[in-house]
Write a protein that holds these residues in place. Sequence first.
Motif, PDB file in Angstrom:
ATOM      1  N   ILE A  91       0.865  -1.174   0.000  1.00  0.00           N
ATOM      2  CA  ILE A  91       0.000   0.000   0.000  1.00  0.00           C
ATOM      3  C   ILE A  91       0.906   1.230   0.000  1.00  0.00           C
ATOM      4  CG2 ILE A  91      -0.187   0.078   2.534  1.00  0.00           C
ATOM      5  CD1 ILE A  91      -3.176   0.820   2.098  1.00  0.00           C
ATOM      6  N   ASP A  92       0.621   2.179  -0.880  1.00  0.00           N
ATOM      7  CA  ASP A  92       1.441   3.383  -1.033  1.00  0.00           C
ATOM      8  C   ASP A  92       0.663   4.569  -0.478  1.00  0.00           C
ATOM      9  OD1 ASP A  92       3.399   5.162  -1.763  1.00  0.00           O
ATOM     10  OD2 ASP A  92       2.903   5.165  -3.887  1.00  0.00           O
ATOM     11  N   VAL A  93       1.210   5.225   0.543  1.00  0.00           N
ATOM     12  CA  VAL A  93       0.474   6.248   1.286  1.00  0.00           C
ATOM     13  C   VAL A  93       0.891   7.645   0.847  1.00  0.00           C
ATOM     14  CG1 VAL A  93      -0.279   6.986   3.565  1.00  0.00           C
ATOM     15  CG2 VAL A  93       0.555   4.642   3.238  1.00  0.00           C
ATOM     16  N   PHE A  94      -0.125   8.459   0.538  1.00  0.00           N
ATOM     17  CA  PHE A  94       0.056   9.879   0.241  1.00  0.00           C
ATOM     18  C   PHE A  94      -0.652  10.674   1.335  1.00  0.00           C
ATOM     19  CE2 PHE A  94       0.462   7.707  -3.753  1.00  0.00           C
ATOM     20  CZ  PHE A  94       1.407   8.422  -4.479  1.00  0.00           C
ATOM     21  N   GLY A  95       0.005  11.709   1.831  1.00  0.00           N
ATOM     22  CA  GLY A  95      -0.583  12.545   2.864  1.00  0.00           C
ATOM     23  C   GLY A  95      -1.208  13.806   2.298  1.00  0.00           C
ATOM     24  N   VAL A  96      -2.342  14.192   2.872  1.00  0.00           N
ATOM     25  CA  VAL A  96      -3.060  15.401   2.434  1.00  0.00           C
ATOM     26  C   VAL A  96      -3.236  16.305   3.658  1.00  0.00           C
ATOM     27  CG1 VAL A  96      -5.064  16.305   1.223  1.00  0.00           C
ATOM     28  CG2 VAL A  96      -4.290  13.957   0.749  1.00  0.00           C
ATOM     29  N   PRO A  97      -2.313  17.238   3.883  1.00  0.00           N
ATOM     30  CA  PRO A  97      -2.441  18.128   5.035  1.00  0.00           C
ATOM     31  C   PRO A  97      -3.480  19.216   4.785  1.00  0.00           C
ATOM     32  CG  PRO A  97      -0.520  18.734   3.767  1.00  0.00           C
ATOM     33  CD  PRO A  97      -1.096  17.506   3.103  1.00  0.00           C
ATOM     34  N   HIS A 101      -1.242  23.828   7.202  1.00  0.00           N
ATOM     35  CA  HIS A 101      -0.042  23.060   7.477  1.00  0.00           C
ATOM     36  C   HIS A 101       0.874  22.952   6.256  1.00  0.00           C
ATOM     37  CE1 HIS A 101      -1.746  20.942  11.296  1.00  0.00           C
ATOM     38  NE2 HIS A 101      -1.108  22.067  11.575  1.00  0.00           N
ATOM     39  N   LYS A 102       0.577  23.725   5.227  1.00  0.00           N
ATOM     40  CA  LYS A 102       1.466  23.808   4.075  1.00  0.00           C
ATOM     41  C   LYS A 102       2.312  25.069   4.197  1.00  0.00           C
ATOM     42  CE  LYS A 102      -1.640  21.410   0.863  1.00  0.00           C
ATOM     43  NZ  LYS A 102      -2.150  21.363  -0.518  1.00  0.00           N
ATOM     44  N   GLN A 108       5.915  19.962   7.068  1.00  0.00           N
ATOM     45  CA  GLN A 108       5.102  18.886   7.637  1.00  0.00           C
ATOM     46  C   GLN A 108       5.432  17.533   7.021  1.00  0.00           C
ATOM     47  OE1 GLN A 108       2.429  18.534  10.112  1.00  0.00           O
ATOM     48  NE2 GLN A 108       3.728  20.228  10.794  1.00  0.00           N
ATOM     49  N   ALA A 109       6.152  17.541   5.915  1.00  0.00           N
ATOM     50  CA  ALA A 109       6.499  16.287   5.243  1.00  0.00           C
ATOM     51  C   ALA A 109       7.355  15.389   6.118  1.00  0.00           C
ATOM     52  CB  ALA A 109       7.217  16.582   3.929  1.00  0.00           C
ATOM     53  N   TRP A 110       8.193  15.974   6.959  1.00  0.00           N
ATOM     54  CA  TRP A 110       9.041  15.138   7.815  1.00  0.00           C
ATOM     55  C   TRP A 110       8.714  15.266   9.306  1.00  0.00           C
ATOM     56  CZ3 TRP A 110      10.932  19.140   4.754  1.00  0.00           C
ATOM     57  CH2 TRP A 110      11.374  20.287   5.422  1.00  0.00           C
ATOM     58  N   ALA A 111       7.603  15.909   9.618  1.00  0.00           N
ATOM     59  CA  ALA A 111       7.173  15.990  11.020  1.00  0.00           C
ATOM     60  C   ALA A 111       6.678  14.622  11.486  1.00  0.00           C
ATOM     61  CB  ALA A 111       6.070  17.025  11.172  1.00  0.00           C
ATOM     62  N   ALA A 112       7.135  14.214  12.662  1.00  0.00           N
ATOM     63  CA  ALA A 112       6.732  12.895  13.180  1.00  0.00           C
ATOM     64  C   ALA A 112       5.222  12.797  13.330  1.00  0.00           C
ATOM     65  CB  ALA A 112       7.424  12.625  14.512  1.00  0.00           C
ATOM     66  N   GLY A 114       3.108  14.549  11.482  1.00  0.00           N
ATOM     67  CA  GLY A 114       2.472  14.949  10.227  1.00  0.00           C
ATOM     68  C   GLY A 114       1.534  13.872   9.729  1.00  0.00           C
ATOM     69  N   ILE A 115       0.580  14.249   8.906  1.00  0.00           N
ATOM     70  CA  ILE A 115      -0.488  13.323   8.506  1.00  0.00           C
ATOM     71  C   ILE A 115       0.049  12.097   7.771  1.00  0.00           C
ATOM     72  CG2 ILE A 115      -0.966  14.614   6.370  1.00  0.00           C
ATOM     73  CD1 ILE A 115      -3.492  12.706   8.634  1.00  0.00           C
ATOM     74  N   LEU A 116       1.061  12.267   6.949  1.00  0.00           N
ATOM     75  CA  LEU A 116       1.593  11.121   6.211  1.00  0.00           C
ATOM     76  C   LEU A 116       2.281  10.140   7.146  1.00  0.00           C
ATOM     77  CD1 LEU A 116       2.301   9.505   3.726  1.00  0.00           C
ATOM     78  CD2 LEU A 116       4.106  11.157   3.201  1.00  0.00           C
ATOM     79  N   ASN A 117       3.135  10.635   8.016  1.00  0.00           N
ATOM     80  CA  ASN A 117       3.838   9.737   8.929  1.00  0.00           C
ATOM     81  C   ASN A 117       2.888   9.075   9.929  1.00  0.00           C
ATOM     82  OD1 ASN A 117       6.399   9.946   7.835  1.00  0.00           O
ATOM     83  ND2 ASN A 117       6.874  11.803   8.984  1.00  0.00           N
ATOM     84  N   LYS A 118       1.835   9.758  10.314  1.00  0.00           N
ATOM     85  CA  LYS A 118       0.835   9.139  11.185  1.00  0.00           C
ATOM     86  C   LYS A 118       0.160   7.969  10.479  1.00  0.00           C
ATOM     87  CE  LYS A 118      -1.921  11.792  13.616  1.00  0.00           C
ATOM     88  NZ  LYS A 118      -2.815  12.940  13.959  1.00  0.00           N
TER      89      LYS A 118
END
Length: 345
Positions: A91-97, A101-102, A108-112, A114-118
Amino acid sequence: MSEPTLPNLPTDTYGVPAPSRRPRRLRTSATMRNFVAETQLDPAQFVLPVFIAEGIDAPREISAMPGVYQHTETSLLKAAEEAVKAGVGSIDVFGVPTPEHKDFAGTQAWAADGILNKGVAALRREFGDDLLVMSDTCLDEFTDHGHCGVLTTDHYGNTVVDNDATLPLYAAMAVSQARAGAHIVSPSGMMDGQIRVIRAALDAEGFQDVSILAYSAKYAGAFYGPFREAVGSTLQGDRKTYQQDPRNAREAIMEVQLDIDEGADMVMVKPALPYLDILSQVADYSTVPVAAYQVSGEYSMITAAAQNGWLDREKTIMDSLTSIRRAGADIILTYWATEAAQMLA
């Protein structure tokens, strides 16, 4: 009514002998056709792209991609469970903040948190190694300008993406995704040198076993439109200065070789259907597994034609996936991953 009587024909027709080779012998039944099929689709080699969105409390359908959703964490896990049960491999995950948060650099791309890392962390906790968790390693969803890197002004006053200033941000993003639990990071920004920098960063942080799927031949074509809605893109203009020119083929081989030399474990051609010729060339050339991404525009045009009754939806899905596999893809990213796996079962 009696059956019509056939004329009394000779064993040969107009002096031409009966065929000595009859290819139709190997098409006489479904069992026979499966027995001699040259191309097989395997759900274990499917990847399901998914979107996890910040600030929503229920799944939200993407209007340009009917049947595809922006997910909450709960619905993401449910979609992943369905994929696992169907036999999908990854499964390939894309985050949508949310817009607030942009920012200019996409921090936010590397925030622990952040929506993608969560999303990555939730999937890894839930499924362990039963599902390969892949994460999109690119800044475009997180920058307020929608480009895949930080912007600068060149000598002529043009606004451009600063390739070298972007590389450490990709490295930080990849490391944060590995910490969150990603088995695979997938750099998709088409920055020169991105694989070398990401591999070095992962190794330095002790993530030698995290794989890299490089978007090696990613073309700046017209098939990404629905995806822009899916990730809430704020892009103005285009990405032609860093993604590949659709008119070029040999360049793709160069990009693939550069990524392999820099440490890519797998390489990708994107989009898939408009570039099957490129995919075939890359598959013949590559010494590592080759992926192809059946992108949003491919999904949406087949979906729209089927909704209008112009195409048989399921048959067209399978035809399209088979063509990608036949062209040489070892791995297929498709929004139909779960459904196609269920159809194959």
